[in-house]
Motif scaffolding. Structure first.
Motif, PDB file in Angstrom:
ATOM      1  N   HIS A 111       0.848  -1.186   0.000  1.00  0.00           N
ATOM      2  CA  HIS A 111       0.000   0.000   0.000  1.00  0.00           C
ATOM      3  C   HIS A 111       0.892   1.247   0.000  1.00  0.00           C
ATOM      4  O   HIS A 111       2.071   1.169   0.318  1.00  0.00           O
ATOM      5  N   ASP A 112       0.304   2.383  -0.343  1.00  0.00           N
ATOM      6  CA  ASP A 112       1.053   3.644  -0.385  1.00  0.00           C
ATOM      7  C   ASP A 112       2.254   3.521  -1.314  1.00  0.00           C
ATOM      8  O   ASP A 112       3.353   4.000  -1.022  1.00  0.00           O
ATOM      9  N   VAL A 113       2.037   2.904  -2.460  1.00  0.00           N
ATOM     10  CA  VAL A 113       3.109   2.524  -3.375  1.00  0.00           C
ATOM     11  C   VAL A 113       3.447   3.672  -4.328  1.00  0.00           C
ATOM     12  O   VAL A 113       2.561   4.358  -4.845  1.00  0.00           O
ATOM     13  N   THR A 114       4.742   3.846  -4.564  1.00  0.00           N
ATOM     14  CA  THR A 114       5.221   4.662  -5.678  1.00  0.00           C
ATOM     15  C   THR A 114       5.592   3.709  -6.803  1.00  0.00           C
ATOM     16  O   THR A 114       6.422   2.817  -6.625  1.00  0.00           O
TER      17      THR A 114
ATOM     18  N   THR B 190      -1.719   0.225 -14.062  1.00  0.00           N
ATOM     19  CA  THR B 190      -1.847  -0.423 -12.756  1.00  0.00           C
ATOM     20  C   THR B 190      -2.416   0.546 -11.729  1.00  0.00           C
ATOM     21  O   THR B 190      -3.283   0.185 -10.919  1.00  0.00           O
ATOM     22  N   ALA B 191      -1.947   1.781 -11.762  1.00  0.00           N
ATOM     23  CA  ALA B 191      -2.479   2.797 -10.852  1.00  0.00           C
ATOM     24  C   ALA B 191      -3.963   3.041 -11.103  1.00  0.00           C
ATOM     25  O   ALA B 191      -4.733   3.281 -10.163  1.00  0.00           O
ATOM     26  N   ALA B 192      -4.386   2.964 -12.374  1.00  0.00           N
ATOM     27  CA  ALA B 192      -5.809   3.114 -12.691  1.00  0.00           C
ATOM     28  C   ALA B 192      -6.626   1.971 -12.094  1.00  0.00           C
ATOM     29  O   ALA B 192      -7.746   2.172 -11.600  1.00  0.00           O
ATOM     30  N   ASP B 193      -6.064   0.764 -12.114  1.00  0.00           N
ATOM     31  CA  ASP B 193      -6.763  -0.412 -11.594  1.00  0.00           C
ATOM     32  C   ASP B 193      -6.764  -0.481 -10.072  1.00  0.00           C
ATOM     33  O   ASP B 193      -7.721  -0.992  -9.474  1.00  0.00           O
ATOM     34  N   LEU B 194      -5.679  -0.016  -9.441  1.00  0.00           N
ATOM     35  CA  LEU B 194      -5.509  -0.204  -7.987  1.00  0.00           C
ATOM     36  C   LEU B 194      -5.306   1.143  -7.276  1.00  0.00           C
ATOM     37  O   LEU B 194      -4.267   1.376  -6.643  1.00  0.00           O
ATOM     38  N   PRO B 195      -6.286   2.030  -7.352  1.00  0.00           N
ATOM     39  CA  PRO B 195      -6.105   3.357  -6.743  1.00  0.00           C
ATOM     40  C   PRO B 195      -5.916   3.306  -5.231  1.00  0.00           C
ATOM     41  O   PRO B 195      -5.284   4.202  -4.651  1.00  0.00           O
ATOM     42  N   GLU B 196      -6.414   2.244  -4.599  1.00  0.00           N
ATOM     43  CA  GLU B 196      -6.291   2.139  -3.153  1.00  0.00           C
ATOM     44  C   GLU B 196      -4.874   1.743  -2.727  1.00  0.00           C
ATOM     45  O   GLU B 196      -4.533   1.854  -1.543  1.00  0.00           O
ATOM     46  N   ARG B 197      -4.049   1.304  -3.658  1.00  0.00           N
ATOM     47  CA  ARG B 197      -2.694   0.868  -3.326  1.00  0.00           C
ATOM     48  C   ARG B 197      -1.608   1.822  -3.823  1.00  0.00           C
ATOM     49  O   ARG B 197      -0.492   1.802  -3.291  1.00  0.00           O
ATOM     50  N   VAL B 198      -1.887   2.618  -4.833  1.00  0.00           N
ATOM     51  CA  VAL B 198      -0.852   3.432  -5.489  1.00  0.00           C
ATOM     52  C   VAL B 198      -1.070   4.904  -5.169  1.00  0.00           C
ATOM     53  O   VAL B 198      -2.146   5.455  -5.405  1.00  0.00           O
ATOM     54  N   ARG B 199      -0.022   5.556  -4.652  1.00  0.00           N
ATOM     55  CA  ARG B 199      -0.139   6.976  -4.319  1.00  0.00           C
ATOM     56  C   ARG B 199       0.576   7.881  -5.312  1.00  0.00           C
ATOM     57  O   ARG B 199       0.266   9.066  -5.413  1.00  0.00           O
ATOM     58  N   ARG B 200       1.515   7.314  -6.074  1.00  0.00           N
ATOM     59  CA  ARG B 200       2.316   8.149  -6.962  1.00  0.00           C
ATOM     60  C   ARG B 200       2.827   7.317  -8.128  1.00  0.00           C
ATOM     61  O   ARG B 200       3.165   6.145  -7.959  1.00  0.00           O
ATOM     62  N   VAL B 201       2.898   7.943  -9.299  1.00  0.00           N
ATOM     63  CA  VAL B 201       3.446   7.296 -10.489  1.00  0.00           C
ATOM     64  C   VAL B 201       4.479   8.218 -11.111  1.00  0.00           C
ATOM     65  O   VAL B 201       4.212   9.401 -11.343  1.00  0.00           O
TER      66      VAL B 201
END
Length: 293
Positions: free
Chosen positions: A109-112, A126-137
């Motif tokens: 969680h809170d993934v860059t 991936t960020a589009a699919d998993l918004p609850e896990r990704v904070r930054r791209v």
């Protein structure tokens, strides 16, 4: 086919890293074991490599950021030392599924997410699919434009056209002379000396794995799906930073198109750099990442 444990071992060791695997899920026939490198401590940061490379692509970046992050550098499905599964797809959705397995199986969680080239597209989707896990791209030189690596040079156009050709394509994909691979990869660098000979040797070793020519051909064939994935970019809720090398294969019009798709994203262009910024300017990436860790 050989199991992952029977594959040759990497010839390059990235200081501070350990190698790990993620087993395929029992109910997914086309999945294989995924290999990744882990280093450091702190918030999770996932590195996604380019076309025709592997986790060691980030060999110079990882030591620069491991004091601030727990770094996970993934070998995308079928690439590097991840398992080659007969009949597997290498289109964008299938490769994205591999990235999502890393995040979900390790419960990150809170993934860059930091991706270069093909990896940049996968970071965004991936960020589009998993918004609850990704904070930054951080999307470096997104590989989402017509021609792709064929823009590198005349040699690259000839080789890629041959690999994609019906009939002879699989044969050509299995023939990879070191001078040709070196020349093609150097076409993605502003500073040609950034391509180390030991890294080319490592890529050639991976290229000799049984079944790898099929993977290479599948990845080149996946370009239309990577272009189509641009439609997913506006779905991303995480903060986005678009990073381009001044001499990247993308054209100014390609970059402007993505800026328009993502008007809230930060945008940086690295002077004189090419497509493989992780190889020639890892310091730029490290400074950007460490500034907000």
């Amino acid at each position: 086919m050989p199991s992952p444990s029977q594959d040759p071992r990497p010839t390059i060791h990235v200081p501070g890293t350990t190698s790990h695997t993620i087993a395929p899920r029992a109910d997914h026939n086309r999945e294989g074991t995924l290999r990744y490198l882990r280093a450091g401590s702190g918030a999770p940061l996932v590195l996604l490599h380019t076309v025709r490379t592997q986790a060691e692509h980030f060999r110079h970046l990882i030591p620069l950021i491991a004091d601030r992050y727990t770094v996970y550098a993934l070998d995308l499905p079928g690439m590097g030392y991840s398992e080659i599964v007969p009949g597997a797809s290498y289109d964008e959705p299938a490769m994205r599924a591999g990235v999502e397995r890393l995040l979900t199986e390790l419960d990150l969680h809170d993934v860059t997410l930091v991706g270069e080239s093909m990896g940049a597209v996968l970071a965004l989707t991936t960020a589009a699919d998993l918004p609850e896990r990704v904070r930054r791209v951080v999307a470096v030189n997104t590989y989402d434009f017509r021609g792709g690596i064929a823009r590198s040079s005349l040699l690259a156009r000839v080789v890629v056209s041959g690999v994609l050709a019906p009939g002879v394509g699989p044969v050509i994909a299995g023939v990879e002379p070191k001078p040709a691979l070196t020349k093609i990869l150097q076409g993605g660098l502003g500073d040609k000396s950034a391509l180390r000979e030991d890294y080319v040797d490592e890529l050639l070793q991976v290229g000799r794995r049984p079944g790898y020519p099929t993977v290479a051909r599948g990845v080149y064939q996946a370009l239309p799906s990577l272009i189509a994935a641009r439609s997913r970019y506006p779905e991303v809720k995480a903060h986005i930073h678009l990073l381009y090398g001044e001499k990247d294969w993308s054209r100014p019009s390609d970059r402007e198109a993505n800026k328009k798709l993502l008007p809230a994203a930060d945008f940086t262009q690295v002077p004189e750099a090419g497509h493989f910024i992780a190889l020639e300017r890892p310091d730029v990436l490290a400074d950007l990442l460490n500034a907000v860790a």
